[in-house]
Design an enzyme around this catalytic site. Structure first.
Site, PDB file in Angstrom:
ATOM      1  N   HIS A 144       0.833  -1.203   0.000  1.00  0.00           N
ATOM      2  CA  HIS A 144       0.000   0.000   0.000  1.00  0.00           C
ATOM      3  C   HIS A 144       0.871   1.258   0.000  1.00  0.00           C
ATOM      4  O   HIS A 144       0.711   2.141  -0.853  1.00  0.00           O
ATOM      5  CB  HIS A 144      -0.926  -0.019   1.222  1.00  0.00           C
ATOM      6  CG  HIS A 144      -1.837   1.155   1.306  1.00  0.00           C
ATOM      7  ND1 HIS A 144      -3.130   1.148   0.828  1.00  0.00           N
ATOM      8  CD2 HIS A 144      -1.650   2.401   1.804  1.00  0.00           C
ATOM      9  CE1 HIS A 144      -3.686   2.327   1.024  1.00  0.00           C
ATOM     10  NE2 HIS A 144      -2.808   3.108   1.623  1.00  0.00           N
ATOM     11  N   GLU A 145       1.784   1.323   0.954  1.00  0.00           N
ATOM     12  CA  GLU A 145       2.637   2.516   1.045  1.00  0.00           C
ATOM     13  C   GLU A 145       3.549   2.619  -0.181  1.00  0.00           C
ATOM     14  O   GLU A 145       3.867   3.707  -0.644  1.00  0.00           O
ATOM     15  CB  GLU A 145       3.453   2.499   2.339  1.00  0.00           C
ATOM     16  CG  GLU A 145       2.624   2.428   3.619  1.00  0.00           C
ATOM     17  CD  GLU A 145       1.520   3.479   3.702  1.00  0.00           C
ATOM     18  OE1 GLU A 145       1.657   4.545   3.055  1.00  0.00           O
ATOM     19  OE2 GLU A 145       0.511   3.220   4.390  1.00  0.00           O
ATOM     20  N   HIS A 152       1.766   4.517  -2.862  1.00  0.00           N
ATOM     21  CA  HIS A 152       1.905   5.964  -2.654  1.00  0.00           C
ATOM     22  C   HIS A 152       3.286   6.432  -3.117  1.00  0.00           C
ATOM     23  O   HIS A 152       3.425   7.460  -3.778  1.00  0.00           O
ATOM     24  CB  HIS A 152       1.738   6.300  -1.170  1.00  0.00           C
ATOM     25  CG  HIS A 152       0.319   6.285  -0.672  1.00  0.00           C
ATOM     26  ND1 HIS A 152      -0.672   7.047  -1.240  1.00  0.00           N
ATOM     27  CD2 HIS A 152      -0.272   5.615   0.356  1.00  0.00           C
ATOM     28  CE1 HIS A 152      -1.821   6.854  -0.580  1.00  0.00           C
ATOM     29  NE2 HIS A 152      -1.602   5.981   0.390  1.00  0.00           N
ATOM     30  N   GLU A 196      -4.457   7.854  -3.283  1.00  0.00           N
ATOM     31  CA  GLU A 196      -4.967   6.593  -2.741  1.00  0.00           C
ATOM     32  C   GLU A 196      -5.211   5.577  -3.869  1.00  0.00           C
ATOM     33  O   GLU A 196      -5.076   4.373  -3.665  1.00  0.00           O
ATOM     34  CB  GLU A 196      -6.266   6.852  -1.958  1.00  0.00           C
ATOM     35  CG  GLU A 196      -6.814   5.647  -1.210  1.00  0.00           C
ATOM     36  CD  GLU A 196      -6.028   5.303   0.051  1.00  0.00           C
ATOM     37  OE1 GLU A 196      -5.065   6.030   0.401  1.00  0.00           O
ATOM     38  OE2 GLU A 196      -6.373   4.278   0.678  1.00  0.00           O
TER      39      GLU A 196
END
Lengths: 511, 511
Positions: B276-277, B280, B306
């Site tokens: 997820h990170e 980003h 996101e």
């Protein structure tokens, strides 16, 4: 505006500047510990933007107005009051910052940065010829800056500048002057040479191979943390990280970080390196928090700073008492030391051997390395030595003082980073640190009784508390030489250091 | 001054501000990864000093003068030119910053900080009554601020604000409006509820216990690093560290760092958290470096941000193709997975289960959690719901949309940090991110062909390059909704996301 109001304005403005500047300290720490490879370009831009901002703030004309409103008022009558200390230091910093033309400041910053980069690349190639142009430029710029600083003069409580080198020295050790250092270093040299000759003549050769057994980095780190805790470094107000060139840095009260490096085949670098940086950090952790962001709350000089690092590295960390306490534990942590006797270990970490490299030098020969550098810097800035003749002069003095001479430039005149960053006048603070350290330590033992028996029991608090009260808590209240006199009752002298070495090495080498 | 000269001044001034601001990004990263316990007090002071400096710079009247010199000139005629994009964004930021009175800005900053601290302390105690006064104060201040922002209005390229909530929303997702979100979320809810009912009705219960076997943190870190490298995250331009609440942060070009947390008894948190990170960070690493420090070079909205994190976490990271590639390696790294079949693992990491906690929710139920929050925020800011009635309204909607209801406050209305920091209007960007992600991904497959077979061969480059060109490189050139239309040829819709879920879960649950 009343003097009180003007002082309040100064306090607020300068504290705000200090908070902003301390973001630079964090960025500097990160740059040498955590930053990814490709982050350096942006970091340089961040640092440059911050430097521009800080320069603007340091030369803000309002500072001059506020200072004018306080100076001469009853608020600063007592020269050792917080206000007087701050106002004097702010005035000096303000005048110095304003005296340096922006052109020169920018050129110097660029030359320092390019010089260090060039040194990093050229030193491994032993390329003195390639390095010389950088050095020339730095020397010219630093000399120009020193000339301007000569005009501004020193703190009014310090002796006047008598030569251009004094203006450089004063930037690192306020109040130090070449004419005082020369006789001091001469007496020191004589004492050290005498002791060194006796040590070498003793025929005793410590077994230092035991320091080159396997010492896994993880085990070193764990052991280093134990030592930090035991000595009183507050790990909740700091941290320990690996780096290429160890340093301690204060980001703010409650955040004083240290770094070290681990050689898996050499004991000293990681452990004594940690103790050295811990000494710096204990000083910073002991500065008066309520004065943070003002001169009153700052370390007073590089020499006093170095005295604290050398105290913990050598006077404490290389003492027999210290290892009576920690050697049993070291044997548990490092199985490679299992068969080593305490006495042999203690002798090994204190082995004396004239060598080429300053940072690896023992306590006896270390200051001879500094002496060489001081003499060369003085000759350069007095116009008695040309830059291109440095290598020859270096070799000659190494031969005379240490009896060894480099075969190349990289372990000779190019070995230190300092000159590549234009830091002329910095080296003497290392020796001053050693002298301060011994003089403080002798006084502490006079007042607290023999310290080694305490160390042997793991009791470091009494000595740390003594240092905290006498030295750390004073911040920059007193000029360095005044601090020494107030704490020890005598002016700075080479005697306590020579006496310390004499006692220690007579016992170690059975002289 | 010519428009060109004025624009040049703006560029220099705003870039310098950006460099200084990026020191704050470093400080924020350090604060959540490295800082010692006692360093927080000083860090708060550093951040406050920087915030004051940045506010001064953002409201500097010279910005207004320079903007006036460029606006209306040929330099900004094309609304999508770099200059036009920057000038428009600078104008809006300038007007917004100047419209907020300093008193309100200071109070808000304080209330946010105090609210988050209170939440951290009161949530574990389930103390809603104690938390309510903080929430009241935040709500009042945020409402006041939103009223002022209503007066300033949005970017001229975006639709007008129709209600006060729009002004909040616009701060996170420029151009998003409540009146558009409501029907979109209603259609989404219907689709999700239908799919959820079929999944729950299937009677199939994935064995998620296999995700709760032992996963040593060190092994997770090593595996996470392998995934990062394979997917295209540049570890020479970033780093991975453990933290309590994972985040990605850009310190500058070449320095985009990510963090994660490792639960030694749960696979998902560390690995999918990292992906997820990473999503980003891939976005930040893909922004156009030459525009760094200007709006043109910045991420365009939280929703688009996101979309990139959810893409890599879910559309890539939870796909069968991805695990065809990496599950064999996972079995080597985690011996506890040795007896697990790929199909069972893939089903487990995609298991659907209505639950109370948003951050642990699966892809099907996640947006129902957001829906609850959007409806409540709208009711609050439309004056249809009082703060003290939040817990009841929360429970009612959870029961209606998810069929579960909290037994306490801490896993109910107090579960998220956002409101405690006054971040009303933030939640919808999570759902927008999911919708953008699916719509982008569908288009990418249309253009590149099926992606899972590539993932199964470890080929992530084609899809990353596509994202780089189509999305990352655009920075803030286009408004978010315009970007979506340009990239996918259609306005934002819930359809691609529902279609994606439909296909995936029909196969997984054999519907």
């Amino acid at each position: 505006m009343t003097p009180e109001a003007a002082y309040q304005k100064l306090l607020e403005f300068q504290r705000e500047t200090a908070y902003l500047a301390s973001l630079g300290a964090l960025a500097a720490w990160d740059q040498r510990t955590m930053i990814p490879k490709k982050g350096h370009e942006h970091r340089a831009q961040q640092m440059a933007a911050l430097a521009r901002l800080l320069h603007q703030r340091m030369t803000d004309p309002r500072i001059g107005e506020w200072l004018g409103g306080v100076e001469g008022s009853p608020l600063v009558q007592d020269p050792f009051s917080d206000a007087a200390v701050n106002v004097r230091a702010w005035r000096l910093a303000y005048e110095r910052a304003r005296a340096i033309p922006e052109r020169l400041a920018v050129e110097l910053a660029q030359a320092r940065s390019e010089g260090e980069t060039a040194w990093e690349a050229l030193r491994p190639q032993d390329d003195w010829k390639g390095f010389l142009p950088y050095l020339r430029r730095l020397y010219a710029l630093v000399r120009e800056e020193a000339g301007i600083l000569m005009g501004v003069g020193p703190d009014p409580l310090d002796p006047p500048f008598l030569e251009v080198y004094d203006a450089l020295l004063d930037g690192y050790e306020p109040g130090a002057r070449a004419k005082d250092l020369e006789p001091l270093f001469a007496r020191l040299r004589q004492g050290l040479r005498g002791l060194l000759d006796r040590i070498l003549g003793s025929g005793r050769r410590p077994d230092t191979a035991l320091l080159h057994r396997p010492f896994p980095a993880e085990a070193q780190r764990g052991f280093a943390l134990e030592l930090l805790r035991a000595c009183g470094y507050d790990l909740e107000a700091g941290r320990l990280d690996p780096t290429a060139h160890p340093f301690a840095i204060s980001i703010g009260p409650g955040d004083v970080r240290i770094t070290t490096r681990y050689y898996e085949d050499f004991f000293n670098a990681g452990i004594f390196g940690t103790l050295h940086e811990m000494g710096h950090a204990l000083y910073e952790q002991g500065l008066p928090k309520e004065h943070w962001g003002t001169p009153r709350g700052e370390a007073v000089s590089l020499g006093i700073h170095e005295s604290q690092s050398r105290t913990w590295e050598n006077l404490v960390g290389r003492s027999l008492g210290f290892w009576e306490r920690f050697f049993p534990r070291a044997k548990e942590v490092f199985p490679s030391l299992k068969d080593v006797r305490l006495q042999d270990f203690h002798l090994a970490v204190n082995a004396v051997e004239p060598s080429l490299i300053r940072v690896e030098a023992d306590e006896v020969t270390y200051n001879l390395h500094i002496l060489v550098r001081l003499e060369l810097e003085l000759a350069l800035f007095r116009g008695e030595l040309a830059l291109e003749d440095l290598p020859g002069a270096w070799e000659e003095r190494y031969r005379a003082y240490l009896g060894v001479a480099p075969k190349d430039y990289k372990d000779g005149v190019m070995q230190d980073v300092h000159w590549s960053g234009g830091m002329f006048g910095y080296f003497p603070t290392y020796t001053l640190g050693n002298l301060y350290a011994a003089q403080f330590f002798a006084k502490a033992q006079e007042e607290l009784g023999p310290l080694e028996p305490l160390f042997a029991r793991g009791e470091f608090r009494p000595f740390l508390d003594w240092s905290r009260t006498k030295i750390h808590a004073e911040g920059s209240r007193y000029r360095p030489r005044v601090l020494v006199e107030r704490v020890t009752g005598a002016p700075l002298s080479e005697r306590p250091f020579l006496t310390y070495l004499e006692g220690k090495y007579t016992a170690l080498y059975g002289l």
